[in-house]
Design an enzyme around this catalytic site. Structure first.
Site, PDB file in Angstrom:
ATOM      1  N   GLY A  69      -5.801  -1.922  -0.504  1.00  0.00           N
ATOM      2  CA  GLY A  69      -6.381  -0.836  -1.305  1.00  0.00           C
ATOM      3  C   GLY A  69      -5.698  -0.568  -2.634  1.00  0.00           C
ATOM      4  O   GLY A  69      -6.106   0.328  -3.371  1.00  0.00           O
ATOM      5  N   GLN A  70      -4.651  -1.364  -2.957  1.00  0.00           N
ATOM      6  CA  GLN A  70      -3.993  -1.130  -4.242  1.00  0.00           C
ATOM      7  C   GLN A  70      -4.973  -1.411  -5.377  1.00  0.00           C
ATOM      8  O   GLN A  70      -5.886  -2.218  -5.221  1.00  0.00           O
ATOM      9  CB  GLN A  70      -2.763  -2.030  -4.419  1.00  0.00           C
ATOM     10  CG  GLN A  70      -1.650  -1.730  -3.465  1.00  0.00           C
ATOM     11  CD  GLN A  70      -1.662  -2.678  -2.274  1.00  0.00           C
ATOM     12  OE1 GLN A  70      -2.724  -3.012  -1.748  1.00  0.00           O
ATOM     13  NE2 GLN A  70      -0.517  -3.112  -1.854  1.00  0.00           N
ATOM     14  N   GLU A  71      -4.701  -0.797  -6.512  1.00  0.00           N
ATOM     15  CA  GLU A  71      -5.641  -0.900  -7.630  1.00  0.00           C
ATOM     16  C   GLU A  71      -5.992  -2.356  -7.956  1.00  0.00           C
ATOM     17  O   GLU A  71      -7.161  -2.703  -8.152  1.00  0.00           O
ATOM     18  CB  GLU A  71      -5.041  -0.213  -8.864  1.00  0.00           C
ATOM     19  CG  GLU A  71      -6.079  -0.014  -9.949  1.00  0.00           C
ATOM     20  CD  GLU A  71      -5.542   0.777 -11.119  1.00  0.00           C
ATOM     21  OE1 GLU A  71      -4.358   1.180 -11.079  1.00  0.00           O
ATOM     22  OE2 GLU A  71      -6.305   0.965 -12.074  1.00  0.00           O
ATOM     23  N   LEU A  73      -6.142  -4.858  -6.059  1.00  0.00           N
ATOM     24  CA  LEU A  73      -6.956  -5.514  -5.030  1.00  0.00           C
ATOM     25  C   LEU A  73      -8.358  -4.915  -4.942  1.00  0.00           C
ATOM     26  O   LEU A  73      -9.288  -5.580  -4.487  1.00  0.00           O
ATOM     27  CB  LEU A  73      -6.266  -5.392  -3.666  1.00  0.00           C
ATOM     28  CG  LEU A  73      -4.892  -6.066  -3.556  1.00  0.00           C
ATOM     29  CD1 LEU A  73      -4.211  -5.701  -2.250  1.00  0.00           C
ATOM     30  CD2 LEU A  73      -5.033  -7.584  -3.658  1.00  0.00           C
TER      31      LEU A  73
END
Ligand code: G3D
Length: 179
Positions: A69-71, A73
């Protein structure tokens, strides 16, 4: 032939249903996936790329993709959308500041052509934390009532204890049975 197929499915179980788990980093996606699998809290580290696990509920098999969920990704979430029947959107109910960002990601996903037939389960996670937003608050902030294009459901839960997760699996099962 149809009768035979129905009989075989009753014996051997259904085909696999693709599920993707999305949400901002730290929402609890990996914890929920492992709670589904082991019914225990596990030590997690941020998802880099994706984890995939098979979850069986009765005779229903779900292939569940946990997507980071990191920006950096989030921009590639769309590459997992093909053939997805259920999207699980995990929300950190303590993270008021980023709920608007979650709302933008949700509505962007729903507009994607590969998800037009997908049902959406919103998990309001971390309900054990005092002062966390309720499922109703999250529902309102995400403007869920405005969604008529997709079947959706919001469920309060806690990935540490598993509370709310059996009901989530029941809802998922009811959606794939309905289709
Ligand atoms: P992610 O996969 O969405 O990035 P993780 O999130 O599953 O890695 O969880 C992020 C952190 O939140 C973890 O803590 C995890 O233990 C915690 N967490 C997940 N679900 C819950 C919950 O329901 N309640 C509480 N209180 N915490 C939860 P750490 O400290 O390991 O970063």
């Amino acid at each position: 032939m149809g009768f035979l197929l129905t009989k075989m499915m009753a014996v051997f179980g259904d085909r696999e249903h693709k599920v993707i788990v999305v949400g901002l980093d730290n929402a609890g996606k990996t914890s929920i996936l492992y709670q589904f699998l082991t019914k225990e809290a596990v030590h997690t580290s941020p998802t880099i790329g994706s984890n995939v696990e098979e979850i069986t509920v009765g005779k229903t098999n779900f292939m569940v993709w946990d997507i980071g969920g990191q920006e950096s990704l989030r921009a590639s979430w769309y590459s997992y959308y093909g053939n997805t029947e259920i999207v699980i959107l995990v929300v950190d109910s303590t993270d008021r500041e980023r709920l608007n960002l979650t709302k933008e990601e949700l509505h962007r996903m729903l507009a994607h052509e590969d998800l037009q037939k997908a049902a959406v389960l919103i998990l309001a996670n971390k309900q054990d934390v005092k002062g966390s937003m309720t499922a109703a608050e999250i529902s309102q902030c995400l403007t869920l009532d405005s969604i008529s294009s997709h079947s959706w459901h919001v469920q309060a839960c806690c990935a540490l204890t598993g509370e709310g997760l059996p009901a989530s699996l029941d809802w998922m099962k009811s959606r794939v049975v309905a289709n």
